[in-house]
Design an enzyme around this catalytic site. Structure first.
Site, PDB file in Angstrom:
ATOM      1  CG  HIS A  34       8.734   9.089  54.710  1.00 13.50           C
ATOM      2  ND1 HIS A  34       9.564   8.778  55.768  1.00 13.50           N
ATOM      3  CD2 HIS A  34       8.740  10.449  54.618  1.00 13.50           C
ATOM      4  CE1 HIS A  34      10.068   9.891  56.267  1.00 13.50           C
ATOM      5  NE2 HIS A  34       9.577  10.921  55.599  1.00 13.50           N
ATOM      6  CG  HIS A  37       6.538  10.120  58.921  1.00  9.13           C
ATOM      7  ND1 HIS A  37       6.577  10.323  57.559  1.00  9.13           N
ATOM      8  CD2 HIS A  37       6.759  11.332  59.482  1.00  9.13           C
ATOM      9  CE1 HIS A  37       6.803  11.598  57.310  1.00  9.13           C
ATOM     10  NE2 HIS A  37       6.927  12.236  58.455  1.00  9.13           N
ATOM     11  CG  MET A 188      13.347   7.173  53.704  1.00  7.22           C
ATOM     12  SD  MET A 188      12.122   5.919  54.079  1.00  7.22           S
ATOM     13  CE  MET A 188      12.884   4.530  53.269  1.00  7.22           C
TER      14      MET A 188
END
Ligand code: PAF
Length: 284
Positions: A34, A37, A188
Protein backbone atom coordinates in the site's frame (compact mmCIF):
# COMPACT_ATOMS: atom_id res chain seq x y z
CA UNK A 1 13.19 -4.40 -12.47
CA UNK A 2 14.65 -7.89 -12.03
CA UNK A 3 12.86 -10.40 -9.81
CA UNK A 4 14.90 -13.08 -8.02
CA UNK A 5 13.23 -16.16 -6.55
CA UNK A 6 16.42 -18.06 -5.68
CA UNK A 7 19.49 -17.08 -3.69
CA UNK A 8 21.72 -17.69 -6.74
CA UNK A 9 19.70 -15.29 -8.86
CA UNK A 10 19.63 -12.76 -6.04
CA UNK A 11 23.40 -12.89 -5.51
CA UNK A 12 24.10 -12.29 -9.21
CA UNK A 13 21.80 -9.26 -9.28
CA UNK A 14 23.16 -7.89 -6.00
CA UNK A 15 26.75 -8.24 -7.29
CA UNK A 16 25.78 -6.39 -10.48
CA UNK A 17 24.03 -3.54 -8.64
CA UNK A 18 26.78 -3.16 -6.04
CA UNK A 19 29.70 -3.47 -8.52
CA UNK A 20 30.40 0.26 -8.67
CA UNK A 21 30.33 0.65 -4.87
CA UNK A 22 27.09 2.62 -5.06
CA UNK A 23 24.60 2.88 -2.19
CA UNK A 24 21.97 0.18 -2.11
CA UNK A 25 18.68 0.44 -0.21
CA UNK A 26 16.51 -2.45 0.95
CA UNK A 27 12.79 -2.20 1.73
CA UNK A 28 11.76 -5.45 3.44
CA UNK A 29 8.02 -6.22 3.17
CA UNK A 30 5.53 -9.06 3.39
CA UNK A 31 3.77 -7.80 0.24
CA UNK A 32 0.13 -6.68 -0.05
CA UNK A 33 1.71 -3.31 -0.73
CA UNK A 34 0.00 0.00 0.00
CA UNK A 35 0.99 3.65 0.00
CA UNK A 36 2.97 3.15 3.24
CA UNK A 37 5.29 0.63 1.55
CA UNK A 38 5.57 2.76 -1.59
CA UNK A 39 6.59 5.72 0.60
CA UNK A 40 9.46 3.55 1.90
CA UNK A 41 10.53 2.77 -1.67
CA UNK A 42 10.40 6.48 -2.60
CA UNK A 43 12.48 7.39 0.45
CA UNK A 44 14.98 4.65 -0.46
CA UNK A 45 15.23 6.03 -4.00
CA UNK A 46 15.91 9.53 -2.64
CA UNK A 47 18.71 8.27 -0.41
CA UNK A 48 20.27 5.42 -2.45
CA UNK A 49 21.59 4.83 -5.98
CA UNK A 50 19.84 1.46 -6.27
CA UNK A 51 16.83 0.01 -4.45
CA UNK A 52 15.71 -3.54 -3.73
CA UNK A 53 12.46 -4.63 -2.08
CA UNK A 54 11.77 -8.04 -0.62
CA UNK A 55 8.40 -9.75 -0.41
CA UNK A 56 8.23 -12.71 1.92
CA UNK A 57 5.31 -13.67 4.16
CA UNK A 58 7.47 -14.94 6.99
CA UNK A 59 5.84 -17.93 8.75
CA UNK A 60 8.30 -17.62 11.66
CA UNK A 61 6.71 -14.37 12.86
CA UNK A 62 3.11 -15.66 12.97
CA UNK A 63 1.74 -17.43 16.04
CA UNK A 64 -0.22 -20.70 15.71
CA UNK A 65 -3.62 -18.94 15.81
CA UNK A 66 -2.67 -15.93 13.70
CA UNK A 67 -3.45 -15.01 10.10
CA UNK A 68 -0.55 -16.66 8.20
CA UNK A 69 -2.86 -18.52 5.78
CA UNK A 70 -5.23 -15.58 5.32
CA UNK A 71 -2.43 -13.00 4.91
CA UNK A 72 -2.99 -11.37 1.48
CA UNK A 73 -0.63 -12.54 -1.26
CA UNK A 74 -0.58 -10.65 -4.59
CA UNK A 75 2.93 -10.96 -5.99
CA UNK A 76 2.16 -9.83 -9.54
CA UNK A 77 0.29 -6.69 -8.49
CA UNK A 78 3.00 -5.88 -5.92
CA UNK A 79 5.77 -6.36 -8.52
CA UNK A 80 3.98 -3.96 -10.89
CA UNK A 81 3.76 -1.31 -8.14
CA UNK A 82 7.44 -1.68 -7.26
CA UNK A 83 8.44 -1.44 -10.91
CA UNK A 84 6.36 1.72 -11.35
CA UNK A 85 8.21 3.24 -8.35
CA UNK A 86 11.58 2.57 -10.00
CA UNK A 87 12.65 -0.31 -7.77
CA UNK A 88 15.67 -2.11 -9.33
CA UNK A 89 15.35 -5.54 -7.77
CA UNK A 90 12.63 -7.65 -6.15
CA UNK A 91 13.69 -10.52 -3.88
CA UNK A 92 10.73 -12.89 -3.60
CA UNK A 93 11.89 -16.20 -2.13
CA UNK A 94 9.54 -19.04 -1.24
CA UNK A 95 9.56 -20.62 2.20
CA UNK A 96 12.08 -23.34 1.29
CA UNK A 97 14.50 -20.81 -0.20
CA UNK A 98 14.38 -18.83 3.06
CA UNK A 99 14.22 -21.78 5.47
CA UNK A 100 15.73 -24.83 3.75
CA UNK A 101 15.31 -28.26 5.35
CA UNK A 102 17.34 -28.44 8.54
CA UNK A 103 17.11 -24.72 9.36
CA UNK A 104 17.56 -24.49 13.16
CA UNK A 105 18.67 -20.96 14.01
CA UNK A 106 16.66 -18.43 15.97
CA UNK A 107 17.66 -14.85 16.83
CA UNK A 108 16.14 -13.56 20.03
CA UNK A 109 16.55 -9.92 21.09
CA UNK A 110 15.82 -9.30 24.76
CA UNK A 111 14.84 -5.96 26.34
CA UNK A 112 13.01 -3.99 23.64
CA UNK A 113 11.22 -7.08 22.32
CA UNK A 114 9.80 -8.15 25.67
CA UNK A 115 6.75 -5.95 26.42
CA UNK A 116 3.95 -4.64 24.18
CA UNK A 117 3.58 -6.87 21.07
CA UNK A 118 6.32 -9.14 22.43
CA UNK A 119 4.05 -9.99 25.37
CA UNK A 120 0.87 -10.46 23.32
CA UNK A 121 2.57 -12.26 20.39
CA UNK A 122 5.14 -14.65 21.93
CA UNK A 123 7.94 -15.52 19.46
CA UNK A 124 6.88 -12.85 16.96
CA UNK A 125 10.01 -10.71 17.29
CA UNK A 126 12.31 -13.74 17.17
CA UNK A 127 10.78 -14.49 13.78
CA UNK A 128 11.19 -10.87 12.67
CA UNK A 129 14.80 -10.57 13.90
CA UNK A 130 15.79 -13.87 12.30
CA UNK A 131 14.31 -13.13 8.88
CA UNK A 132 15.58 -9.53 8.80
CA UNK A 133 19.10 -10.68 9.71
CA UNK A 134 18.88 -13.18 6.83
CA UNK A 135 17.55 -10.50 4.46
CA UNK A 136 20.43 -8.17 5.39
CA UNK A 137 22.98 -10.92 4.74
CA UNK A 138 21.31 -11.98 1.50
CA UNK A 139 20.78 -8.54 -0.05
CA UNK A 140 23.78 -6.74 1.54
CA UNK A 141 22.11 -3.31 1.53
CA UNK A 142 23.97 -0.19 2.65
CA UNK A 143 20.65 1.25 3.92
CA UNK A 144 17.44 -0.41 5.10
CA UNK A 145 14.04 1.27 5.37
CA UNK A 146 11.23 0.37 7.79
CA UNK A 147 7.92 2.03 8.67
CA UNK A 148 7.65 3.65 12.10
CA UNK A 149 4.16 2.18 12.30
CA UNK A 150 5.87 -0.98 13.61
CA UNK A 151 7.75 1.08 16.19
CA UNK A 152 8.75 -1.84 18.41
CA UNK A 153 9.84 -3.88 15.38
CA UNK A 154 12.13 -1.01 14.34
CA UNK A 155 13.67 -0.95 17.82
CA UNK A 156 14.19 -4.74 17.74
CA UNK A 157 15.82 -4.59 14.29
CA UNK A 158 18.14 -1.73 15.30
CA UNK A 159 19.22 -3.69 18.41
CA UNK A 160 19.74 -6.90 16.40
CA UNK A 161 21.82 -5.15 13.70
CA UNK A 162 23.93 -3.36 16.31
CA UNK A 163 24.52 -6.44 18.46
CA UNK A 164 25.35 -8.75 15.53
CA UNK A 165 27.70 -6.14 14.01
CA UNK A 166 25.70 -5.97 10.80
CA UNK A 167 26.04 -2.18 10.67
CA UNK A 168 29.77 -2.36 9.90
CA UNK A 169 30.07 -4.73 6.93
CA UNK A 170 27.02 -3.49 5.10
CA UNK A 171 23.86 -2.06 6.72
CA UNK A 172 25.33 1.33 7.64
CA UNK A 173 21.99 2.89 8.29
CA UNK A 174 18.55 1.71 9.36
CA UNK A 175 16.06 4.41 8.51
CA UNK A 176 12.60 4.71 10.13
CA UNK A 177 10.00 6.37 7.93
CA UNK A 178 6.94 8.11 9.47
CA UNK A 179 3.60 6.29 9.31
CA UNK A 180 1.40 6.99 6.31
CA UNK A 181 -2.26 7.54 7.24
CA UNK A 182 -5.64 7.41 5.53
CA UNK A 183 -7.52 10.76 5.31
CA UNK A 184 -9.41 9.90 8.55
CA UNK A 185 -6.12 9.24 10.35
CA UNK A 186 -6.09 5.42 10.38
CA UNK A 187 -2.53 4.15 9.91
CA UNK A 188 -2.16 2.28 6.61
CA UNK A 189 -1.72 -1.46 7.03
CA UNK A 190 -2.08 -4.53 4.83
CA UNK A 191 -4.47 -5.84 7.51
CA UNK A 192 -6.94 -2.91 7.10
CA UNK A 193 -8.45 -4.81 4.18
CA UNK A 194 -9.78 -7.41 6.66
CA UNK A 195 -12.10 -4.76 8.19
CA UNK A 196 -15.84 -4.72 7.43
CA UNK A 197 -17.23 -1.31 6.38
CA UNK A 198 -18.62 -0.72 9.87
CA UNK A 199 -15.36 -1.73 11.57
CA UNK A 200 -13.35 0.36 9.11
CA UNK A 201 -15.43 3.44 10.05
CA UNK A 202 -15.05 2.71 13.78
CA UNK A 203 -11.30 2.08 13.39
CA UNK A 204 -10.73 5.81 12.87
CA UNK A 205 -11.48 6.21 16.59
CA UNK A 206 -8.02 4.77 17.30
CA UNK A 207 -5.90 7.70 15.99
CA UNK A 208 -8.48 10.21 17.28
CA UNK A 209 -8.46 8.78 20.80
CA UNK A 210 -4.66 8.56 20.74
CA UNK A 211 -4.38 12.27 19.89
CA UNK A 212 -6.77 13.08 22.76
CA UNK A 213 -4.64 11.04 25.18
CA UNK A 214 -1.47 12.78 23.98
CA UNK A 215 -3.11 16.17 24.55
CA UNK A 216 -3.79 15.08 28.15
CA UNK A 217 -0.18 13.86 28.68
CA UNK A 218 1.07 17.15 27.28
CA UNK A 219 -1.24 19.09 29.60
CA UNK A 220 0.49 17.35 32.52
CA UNK A 221 -1.91 14.46 33.25
CA UNK A 222 -0.51 11.18 34.54
CA UNK A 223 -0.46 8.35 31.98
CA UNK A 224 -2.87 6.00 33.80
CA UNK A 225 -6.14 8.02 33.67
CA UNK A 226 -5.53 9.21 30.08
CA UNK A 227 -4.80 5.62 28.99
CA UNK A 228 -7.93 4.36 30.79
CA UNK A 229 -10.03 6.99 28.96
CA UNK A 230 -8.43 5.92 25.65
CA UNK A 231 -9.29 2.26 26.29
CA UNK A 232 -12.89 3.16 27.22
CA UNK A 233 -13.30 5.21 24.08
CA UNK A 234 -12.06 2.34 21.90
CA UNK A 235 -14.35 -0.18 23.59
CA UNK A 236 -17.33 2.18 23.30
CA UNK A 237 -16.59 2.65 19.57
CA UNK A 238 -16.84 -1.11 18.97
CA UNK A 239 -13.28 -2.38 19.53
CA UNK A 240 -13.45 -5.88 21.01
CA UNK A 241 -10.40 -5.54 23.25
CA UNK A 242 -7.29 -3.48 23.86
CA UNK A 243 -4.12 -5.60 24.01
CA UNK A 244 -2.18 -2.67 25.41
CA UNK A 245 -2.09 1.12 25.50
CA UNK A 246 1.22 2.36 26.88
CA UNK A 247 3.11 5.64 27.16
CA UNK A 248 6.71 4.52 26.72
CA UNK A 249 10.21 5.93 26.50
CA UNK A 250 10.94 6.15 22.74
CA UNK A 251 14.34 4.45 22.96
CA UNK A 252 13.96 1.74 25.63
CA UNK A 253 10.16 1.30 25.26
CA UNK A 254 9.96 1.15 29.06
CA UNK A 255 6.51 2.40 30.26
CA UNK A 256 6.35 5.92 31.70
CA UNK A 257 3.98 7.13 34.44
CA UNK A 258 3.91 10.60 32.80
CA UNK A 259 5.89 12.68 30.31
CA UNK A 260 9.24 13.72 31.74
CA UNK A 261 10.83 15.86 29.04
CA UNK A 262 12.51 13.03 27.12
CA UNK A 263 11.19 11.57 23.81
CA UNK A 264 8.12 9.42 24.47
CA UNK A 265 5.69 7.43 22.38
CA UNK A 266 2.08 6.40 22.85
CA UNK A 267 1.86 2.81 21.58
CA UNK A 268 -1.44 0.92 21.22
CA UNK A 269 -2.64 -2.47 19.97
CA UNK A 270 -6.39 -3.13 19.88
CA UNK A 271 -8.74 -5.58 18.21
CA UNK A 272 -11.77 -4.73 16.11
CA UNK A 273 -13.79 -7.53 14.53
CA UNK A 274 -11.17 -10.23 13.95
CA UNK A 275 -8.42 -7.72 13.17
CA UNK A 276 -5.63 -6.53 15.41
CA UNK A 277 -4.58 -2.93 14.74
CA UNK A 278 -1.41 -1.29 16.03
CA UNK A 279 -0.48 2.38 16.05
CA UNK A 280 1.94 4.74 17.75
CA UNK A 281 2.49 8.50 17.95
CA UNK A 282 5.15 10.77 19.41
CA UNK A 283 4.16 12.40 22.69
CA UNK A 284 5.72 15.44 24.35
O1 PAF B 1 7.08 -5.27 8.69
C1 PAF B 1 7.04 -6.29 7.97
O2 PAF B 1 6.43 -6.30 6.91
C2 PAF B 1 7.76 -7.55 8.41
O3 PAF B 1 7.69 -7.70 9.78
C3 PAF B 1 9.22 -7.62 7.91
C4 PAF B 1 10.07 -6.49 8.50
C5 PAF B 1 9.25 -7.54 6.39
C6 PAF B 1 9.86 -8.94 8.34
O4 PAF B 1 9.15 -10.02 7.83
Amino acid sequence: MQTAHTLDMLRKEVARLRADGSTFGLVPTMGALHEGHLTLVRRAREVCDHVAASIFVNPAQFGPNEDLDAYPRQLEADAAMLKAEGCDLLWAPDVTAMYPDGFVTNISVSGVSEGLCGASRPGHFDGVATVVCKLFNQVLPTHAFFGEKDFQQLAVIRAMARDLDLTQPHVHSIIGVPTVREPDGLAMSSRNRYLSDADRAAAATLPRAMKAAIARFEAGDAAAPALAALENELLSAGFVSVDYAVLADSASLVPLAALKGTPARLIVAARIGGTRLIDNMAAG
